[in-house]
Design a protein around this motif. Structure first.
Motif, PDB file in Angstrom:
ATOM      1  N   PHE A   1       0.716  -1.176   0.006  1.00 30.93           N
ATOM      2  CA  PHE A   1      -0.103  -0.020   0.116  1.00 30.93           C
ATOM      3  C   PHE A   1       0.749   1.237  -0.068  1.00 30.93           C
ATOM      4  O   PHE A   1       0.759   2.220  -0.758  1.00 30.93           O
ATOM      5  CB  PHE A   1      -0.875  -0.154   1.167  1.00 30.93           C
ATOM      6  N   SER A   2       2.097   1.246   0.682  1.00 31.99           N
ATOM      7  CA  SER A   2       2.800   2.304   0.717  1.00 31.99           C
ATOM      8  C   SER A   2       3.503   2.683  -0.554  1.00 31.99           C
ATOM      9  O   SER A   2       3.760   3.614  -1.033  1.00 31.99           O
ATOM     10  CB  SER A   2       4.015   2.282   1.757  1.00 31.99           C
ATOM     11  N   SER A   3       3.878   1.310  -1.358  1.00 32.07           N
ATOM     12  CA  SER A   3       4.517   1.569  -2.610  1.00 32.07           C
ATOM     13  C   SER A   3       3.473   2.296  -3.775  1.00 32.07           C
ATOM     14  O   SER A   3       3.597   2.956  -4.665  1.00 32.07           O
ATOM     15  CB  SER A   3       4.956   0.074  -2.991  1.00 32.07           C
ATOM     16  N   ILE A   4       2.261   1.608  -3.520  1.00 36.24           N
ATOM     17  CA  ILE A   4       1.291   2.091  -4.375  1.00 36.24           C
ATOM     18  C   ILE A   4       1.069   3.740  -4.378  1.00 36.24           C
ATOM     19  O   ILE A   4       1.110   4.572  -5.415  1.00 36.24           O
ATOM     20  CB  ILE A   4      -0.048   1.428  -4.179  1.00 36.24           C
ATOM     21  N   GLY A   5       0.848   4.096  -2.897  1.00 35.41           N
ATOM     22  CA  GLY A   5       0.670   5.676  -2.725  1.00 35.41           C
ATOM     23  C   GLY A   5       1.815   6.313  -3.253  1.00 35.41           C
ATOM     24  O   GLY A   5       1.607   7.446  -3.807  1.00 35.41           O
ATOM     25  N   MET A   6       2.963   5.958  -3.059  1.00 35.14           N
ATOM     26  CA  MET A   6       4.201   6.651  -3.688  1.00 35.14           C
ATOM     27  C   MET A   6       4.226   6.694  -4.950  1.00 35.14           C
ATOM     28  O   MET A   6       4.859   7.502  -5.593  1.00 35.14           O
ATOM     29  CB  MET A   6       5.560   6.217  -2.613  1.00 35.14           C
ATOM     30  N   SER A   7       3.599   5.481  -5.636  1.00 33.36           N
ATOM     31  CA  SER A   7       3.807   5.439  -6.961  1.00 33.36           C
ATOM     32  C   SER A   7       2.839   6.371  -7.709  1.00 33.36           C
ATOM     33  O   SER A   7       2.783   6.586  -8.792  1.00 33.36           O
ATOM     34  CB  SER A   7       3.568   4.057  -7.602  1.00 33.36           C
TER      35      SER A   7
END
Length: 391
Positions: free
Chosen positions: A15-21
């Motif tokens: 979820f953090s990776s999707i958010g930063m992406s």
């Protein structure tokens, strides 16, 4: 002692990776096209973003060893939440670049926390844990970059709102599932133990890994920055350059699945690092001769095989080379040195291009990575028989 369930650690990373992406792919375009910033000014801001990432990684790693990582993780996610909430309200100038630097700090902090929390899980093989974390982070990149262009065309406020929502989910996961006894009852290192003894062979191997990460990320950043100009200058549309990154993220997911299967039969992680460095170097050799889009696809495939092989293996090896009381510190250093290379990559590449050519840049990149590969092999062969291993 009950540990964090790996699936919750992976979901947090996802979820953090999707958010930063949702954020990093649009930074240059948004600041240049919407906010009117020059490319030079954008470059300086991206440098500040990367340096903030370095600081977040190093500080987070040191604090992980000294205090409760549950609260540290909540703190990092909270910084991201507050910053994204601010961007939903005001994303003009200078609010956006200031927020970007804060997100760089929070991103380095949170990634270090997630990787370091992975070291508290002893019920699974360390190599499997770090492979799966890398898999989850890149699956997030696949999903995020696939949606960011569509959402950006609708509303940039919506984009920040979706990123905020994803970090809210991450925040809830941390509260609900990261309070495991193995984390909450973990004994922090005392200040006097900060300089705990680590065998010299362990330190030499980690140092050559960190130095190699700097060089490799400097060169890897040429794909992110200068290759866009190179390819469009050859008449290749920007959308086809962007498609390479979708290919990159998708291939990482596929390669990681294969590597996780291979891990049952192949135990030497150092060979994975050697192979990864070699493939990254070969991607630049391929670029020397690339004159059409299919050659760039081939080069990206080779690059992706290299990063999927080497990058997850390094934090896993670092985990085995460090005692419990300083695992966070050295996971933070692994993230920080990579971020340091990313910070200066576009600048160094630009200098070489301005004073010579793209061809020389590709040659320098290949030679520099092969040199670091040779130094890594020599260092590991000379020190591995004498290392002290930790779980």
């Amino acid at each position: 002692m009950k540990e964090i369930k790996l699936r919750w650690l992976l979901l947090g990373a996802l979820f953090s990776s999707i958010g930063m992406s949702f954020i990093w792919p649009l930074t240059t375009i948004y600041m240049h096209d919407r906010l009117g910033a020059s490319l030079t000014r954008v470059g300086v801001i991206l440098l500040m973003y990367s340096l903030a990432n370095v600081v977040g990684s190093m500080l987070g790693g040191r604090l992980f060893d000294r205090t409760n990582p549950y609260y540290l993780t909540l703190g990092g996610v909270t910084i991201s939440l507050v910053t994204l909430a601010g961007l939903m309200i005001n994303h003009g100038w200078p609010q956006f670049p200031i927020a970007l630097v804060l997100l760089g700090f929070a991103s380095g902090w949170t990634l270090t926390m997630v990787n370091s929390l992975g070291t508290t899980i002893h019920s699974r093989d360390g190599r499997y844990i770090f492979n799966m974390l890398y898999f989850a982070q890149n699956l997030g990149v696949v999903l995020g970059t696939a949606m960011v262009g569509f959402v950006y065309s609708i509303s940039v406020t919506l984009l920040f709102g979706l990123a905020f929502s994803l970090f809210v989910i991450f925040f809830v996961i941390v509260i609900a599932y990261y309070r495991a006894p193995a984390v909450m009852q973990r004994q922090p290192a005392e200040k006097t133990k900060e300089h705990v003894h680590i065998a010299a062979p362990n330190l030499r191997i980690m140092f050559i890994f960190f130095a190699s990460l700097v060089v490799i990320w400097i060169m890897y950043e040429q794909w992110v920055s200068n290759l866009a100009v190179y390819m469009t200058g050859m008449g290749i549309p920007m959308k086809e350059y962007s498609l390479l990154w979708t290919l990159n993220a998708g291939l990482i997911v596929v390669f990681q699945a294969c590597l996780n299967w291979l891990a049952h039969y192949f135990k030497n992680e150092y060979v994975l690092v050697y192979a990864g460095f070699f493939f990254v170097a070969m991607s630049f050799v391929t670029l020397i001769f690339a004159k059409d889009y299919l050659h760039f696809v081939l080069a990206m495939t080779i690059l992706t095989l290299g990063e999927a092989t080497a990058f997850p293996a390094i934090p896993s090896i670092v985990n085995t080379l460090t005692p419990e009381v300083v695992k966070g510190k050295y996971q933070g250093l692994a993230n920080a040195w990579g971020a340091f290379g990313r910070a200066f990559g576009p600048l160094i590449g630009g200098i070489i291009i301005d004073h010579s050519s793209y061809t020389l840049l590709f040659i320098v990149a290949a030679v520099a990575i092969l040199f670091m590969l040779a130094m890594t092999v020599i260092t590991v062969m000379g020190n591995k028989p004498h290392i002290e291993k930790y779980e």
